[in-house]
Design a protein around this motif. Sequence first.
Motif, short mmCIF file in Angstrom:
data_model
loop_
_atom_site.label_atom_id
_atom_site.label_comp_id
_atom_site.label_asym_id
_atom_site.label_seq_id
_atom_site.Cartn_x
_atom_site.Cartn_y
_atom_site.Cartn_z
N ALA A 176 0.89 -1.18 -0.05
CA ALA A 176 -0.22 -0.10 -0.01
C ALA A 176 0.97 1.30 0.16
O ALA A 176 1.86 1.33 0.67
N ILE A 177 0.24 2.15 -0.81
CA ILE A 177 1.11 3.56 -0.83
C ILE A 177 -0.09 4.68 -0.22
O ILE A 177 -1.13 4.71 -0.69
N ALA A 178 0.43 5.43 0.88
CA ALA A 178 -0.47 6.51 1.12
C ALA A 178 0.11 7.76 1.06
O ALA A 178 1.40 7.92 1.42
N THR A 179 -0.81 8.73 0.97
CA THR A 179 -0.44 10.10 0.86
C THR A 179 -1.38 11.02 1.72
O THR A 179 -2.62 10.81 1.53
N ALA A 180 -0.81 11.80 2.86
CA ALA A 180 -1.89 12.74 3.54
C ALA A 180 -1.45 14.18 3.39
O ALA A 180 -0.06 14.44 3.30
N THR A 181 -2.30 14.99 3.24
CA THR A 181 -1.92 16.48 3.01
C THR A 181 -2.63 17.18 4.23
O THR A 181 -3.87 16.84 4.69
N VAL A 182 -1.80 17.71 5.09
CA VAL A 182 -2.24 18.53 6.23
C VAL A 182 -2.02 19.78 6.30
O VAL A 182 -0.84 20.24 5.82
#
Length: 404
Positions: A390-396
């Motif tokens: 799995a690859i995840a990207t989070a923008t905060v």
Amino acid sequence: MNAPITKAEERRVAVVIVAAGRGERAGSAEGPKQYRTIDGRPVISRSIEVFLRHKAIGPVVVVIHPDDHELFAEAAGLLAKRVITVEGGATRQDSVRLGLQALREASPAKVLIHDAARPFVDSALVDRTIEAIGERQAALPALAVSDTLKRGGGDGTVSETVSRNGLYAAQTPQGFPFWPIHAAHMKAHHAGKTDFTDDAAIAEWTGIPVKLVEGSPVNIKLTWARDIEMADQRLSGTRFPDVRTGNGYDVHCFEEGDHVWLCGVKIPHGKKLSGHSDADVGLHALTDALLATRGAGDIGTHFPPSDPQWKGARSRIFVEHAASLVRAAGGRIANADITLICEAPRVGPHRAAMTAAISEMLGVDPGRISVKATTNEKLGFIGREEGIAAIATATVIYPGEVSA
């Protein structure tokens, strides 16, 4: 001498947020002030979030006007599911009493009572207040009065200058040992005493000592329409945006089993993923992505696989921990994107449930969550169905620096 609340009881702190007023001094045309927006967010939402993200806080009660259920649900959004909602009374004093009654079964050691119209309270002030509460001692955040005080005469002229020595302006949250302040409110109610201007005054009336703690100059109460305008100006257009993006990657191999956990959803399958926890590869990658926006290490830093307490643990615990660290730094999760790489199981039929689960974990709208899947075209260990990646990207978005 007042005995301090023990460390074991420290986390048993409840909150009553008073939001049942009409806010008429702020102008009624746009609705009660606690539901007005500052920098695009309702005042009440900001006030609630401060307490929900604080590590010492347990149950949170929000006392609203009987006519405001729809207003509150819209303003609080997903936060509404994490609080207890109670209808208030005719006065603020009545509303606080009803809020305290809603906490009797929980029986917290301490309770904080806060005005919803103070959205700039910070965790440091909450900490100071909690620490000052004793078994028979209340805590009042306050600021020493700095302005010269005048008493007006009946003819509109100044009759005298009042000494400001020893005078303080009271703020909220005010903190109390729960059962003594509950009893004090009930005593005032049965005695027909309705002229108290805050909860510390009720405590004083019943003989509960009130300890002064340092307030905060930014913890203002929004009373007038101009207060709301100034608060909006303070938050809007005065900061450079601090937008951070974090990435996470994880992989787990298959072993004998009959299901897999993916993005918080249990899916029947001929094998299961191997791991110390539930091996939810999607949530592990998301946890690392969120931690990356804080520069806070990785999942192994916070939940080492050598620690037996995490054996078989649900991975939502890891995501919620990472999200709490983001919120503690004032971050707002703008987007979370997860790509699952596997030949099987099929992800599409479960996508809606995955999105809903992650939305609940992060406390953000489902429209800010993306879950998708792709195969590896039969190539490599994934193509041979030996595992899932799995690859995840989070923008905060974090609070930026004040512009010059």
